[in-house]
Design a protein around this motif. Sequence first.
Motif, mmCIF file in Angstrom:
data_model
loop_
_atom_site.group_PDB
_atom_site.id
_atom_site.type_symbol
_atom_site.label_atom_id
_atom_site.label_comp_id
_atom_site.label_asym_id
_atom_site.label_seq_id
_atom_site.Cartn_x
_atom_site.Cartn_y
_atom_site.Cartn_z
ATOM 1 N N CYS A 248 0.868 -1.176 0.000
ATOM 2 C CA CYS A 248 0.000 0.000 0.000
ATOM 3 C C CYS A 248 0.909 1.232 0.000
ATOM 4 N N ALA A 249 0.657 2.144 -0.926
ATOM 5 C CA ALA A 249 1.524 3.321 -1.077
ATOM 6 C C ALA A 249 0.763 4.582 -0.683
ATOM 7 N N GLN A 250 1.330 5.339 0.244
ATOM 8 C CA GLN A 250 0.666 6.563 0.708
ATOM 9 C C GLN A 250 1.512 7.794 0.418
ATOM 10 N N ALA A 251 0.846 8.941 0.305
ATOM 11 C CA ALA A 251 1.575 10.204 0.219
ATOM 12 C C ALA A 251 2.127 10.512 1.608
ATOM 13 N N ALA A 252 3.378 10.971 1.683
ATOM 14 C CA ALA A 252 3.967 11.279 2.991
ATOM 15 C C ALA A 252 3.163 12.375 3.703
ATOM 16 N N ASN A 253 2.444 13.191 2.941
ATOM 17 C CA ASN A 253 1.633 14.251 3.550
ATOM 18 C C ASN A 253 0.309 13.747 4.114
ATOM 19 N N ALA A 254 -0.005 12.494 3.879
ATOM 20 C CA ALA A 254 -1.260 11.919 4.395
ATOM 21 C C ALA A 254 -1.010 10.427 4.625
#
Length: 409
Positions: A248-254
């Motif tokens: 699962c890949a997330q934006a570091a800002n969220a």
Amino acid sequence: MEALKQFDGHYWKSLFDSRVGKTNWPYGSGVWSKKEWVLPEIDGDDIVSAFEGNSNLFWAERFGKQFLGMSDLWVKHCGISHTGSFKDLGMTVLVSQVNRLRKMKRPVVGVGCASTGDTSAALSAYCASAGIPSIVFLPADKISMAQLVQPIANGAFVLSIDTDFDGCMQLIREVTAELPIYLANSLNSLRLEGQKTAAIEILQQFDWEVPDWIIVPGGNLGNIYAFYKGFKMCHELGLVDKMPRLVCAQAANANPLYVHYKSGWKDFQPVKANTTFASAIQIGDPVSIDRAVFALQNCNGIVEEATEEELMDAMAQADSTGMFICPHTGVALTALIKLRNSGVIGPNDRTVVVSTAHGLKFTQSKVDYHSKNIPDMSCKFANPPVQVKADFGAVMDVLKGYLNKTPKV
Ligand SMILES: N[C@@H](CCOP(=O)(O)O)C(=O)O
């Protein structure tokens, strides 16, 4: 002038030579002569085609080989669909069920969702098609113009609310507890039943051979669980003999899931989601957190994150190989790059990156990147248009500079 009338190409060559000088021209003169244009026969390896047959599965040959030394990298384009995102897969199931309920005279006055843009687009389209009222709660000024116009055009009742997605989600949950409005966000398992078909389709497209890795961008986290569910179902049915590993890949800002994963799955804490170009996953308090954790724990999954610069660079690199992806897919590709560079993903591992939405929904971020118009970002793969006078010599000079830098065949 005779040559110009006949338009046999030589006129253009001699004009070119006289303007820019023969000596630097890297190509043979024959390239301009008519007989060179007789088409050679091509074989299968020459064919440049985005997709396998009629499918939405793209062999990312150039991206894989050139940037990652990978031989078996694929992109599953779930955004090539009616409303331009994977949400269509789940929404057709959910709205069909609501349609049935209404025909059975159940008290459902409409269907509602909170959205960062894609869920509302799909909900409004399917409801409009069935003649069912749709109500969408959108965070004001936090979704792209293309996404905003979709529910408006589809006749949804659109509330633009001065909060973020998490605030909208909270409100729609409270409202649907009071009014007979059917909640269409992915905490509704009908959505996931539809979305899990993407996993089944991937297996079918690979002739029931299980890929090693599936990389999915994550925000509200319904989709990572839907993929798990689809693969698990096929495994339990005996259609395949193993599960793929999910990333699962997330934006570091969220990145609440990433923080949770890095803590060794200790107590989950929602975060305040900061602005990200990957606006559809700008979510700090995902409704499907428990299901996502369950899925990842049960397939030896991994969570990665991408900074704004990383995701925009990855998107630009992918686009330069012909993909035209959304920023969320840039997040997924960043995860791939990191896992490949650390050796977790091997050069010959069959890897599928899930592309969640169509790139045309996010043209503003691409324009800003290629114009180098993003504060504190070097935009190192920017490809800005070249301004040139409407003059043959000026155009030829610019072209000569460009062609001298391009790789020679
Ligand atoms: N990215 C989503 C957010 C809501 O997602 P859902 O899948 O939980 O409904 C969107 O496009 O709105």
